[in-house]
Write an enzyme that holds these catalytic residues in place. Structure first.
Site: not given
Length: 133
Positions: A7, A62, A108
């Site tokens: 995502h 991010h 991430e």
């Protein structure tokens, strides 16, 4: 060990303006909105809008990549052993490791999907959260 793009989270200065931009102008599908954020989708892309500072040094923007649950701990240990810097602890559904690349880009590794996140949010919604289904 990473399996794909998971995502994209963008820090936004005005949630309603950004929500309108992505949903109305770019035709992202609204999934959920709450006091400080929103989830939208476009095909397989999961987009999170997060209210907060938008300057790069303080923002929550991010890029997240998928990792299988079975590989998560080994992946995290490998990066930490290599001196990779963790930029924040995990505070969301599913295992996540938030880390910096050599140029300070925020990344991430996340176990989970938009579907699993929405399911968790239905059970424990964020403040003033509503769903679009």
């Amino acid at each position: 060990m990473l399996t794909g793009f998971n995502h994209l989270t963008l820090a936004v200065s005005n949630l309603s303006r950004s929500f309108d931009f992505y949903s109305r102008l770019l035709n992202f599908k609204p999934e959920a909105i709450w006091e400080t954020g929103a989830y939208l989708s476009l095909g397989e892309l999961w987009l999170c809008l997060s209210s907060g500072p938008t300057d790069a040094s303080a923002s929550y923007t991010h890029y997240a990549f998928s990792v299988q649950q079975a590989d998560f701990d080994a992946f995290r240990r490998k990066l930490l052993k290599s001196g990779v810097v963790e930029w924040q602890p995990n505070r969301s559904e599913g295992d996540s490791f938030y880390f910096l690349d050599p140029d300070g880009h925020r990344l991430e590794a996340h176990v989970g999907t938009l579907s699993s996140r929405l399911s968790e949010c239905r059970a424990q919604p964020y403040k003033n959260m509503r769903f679009f289904d």
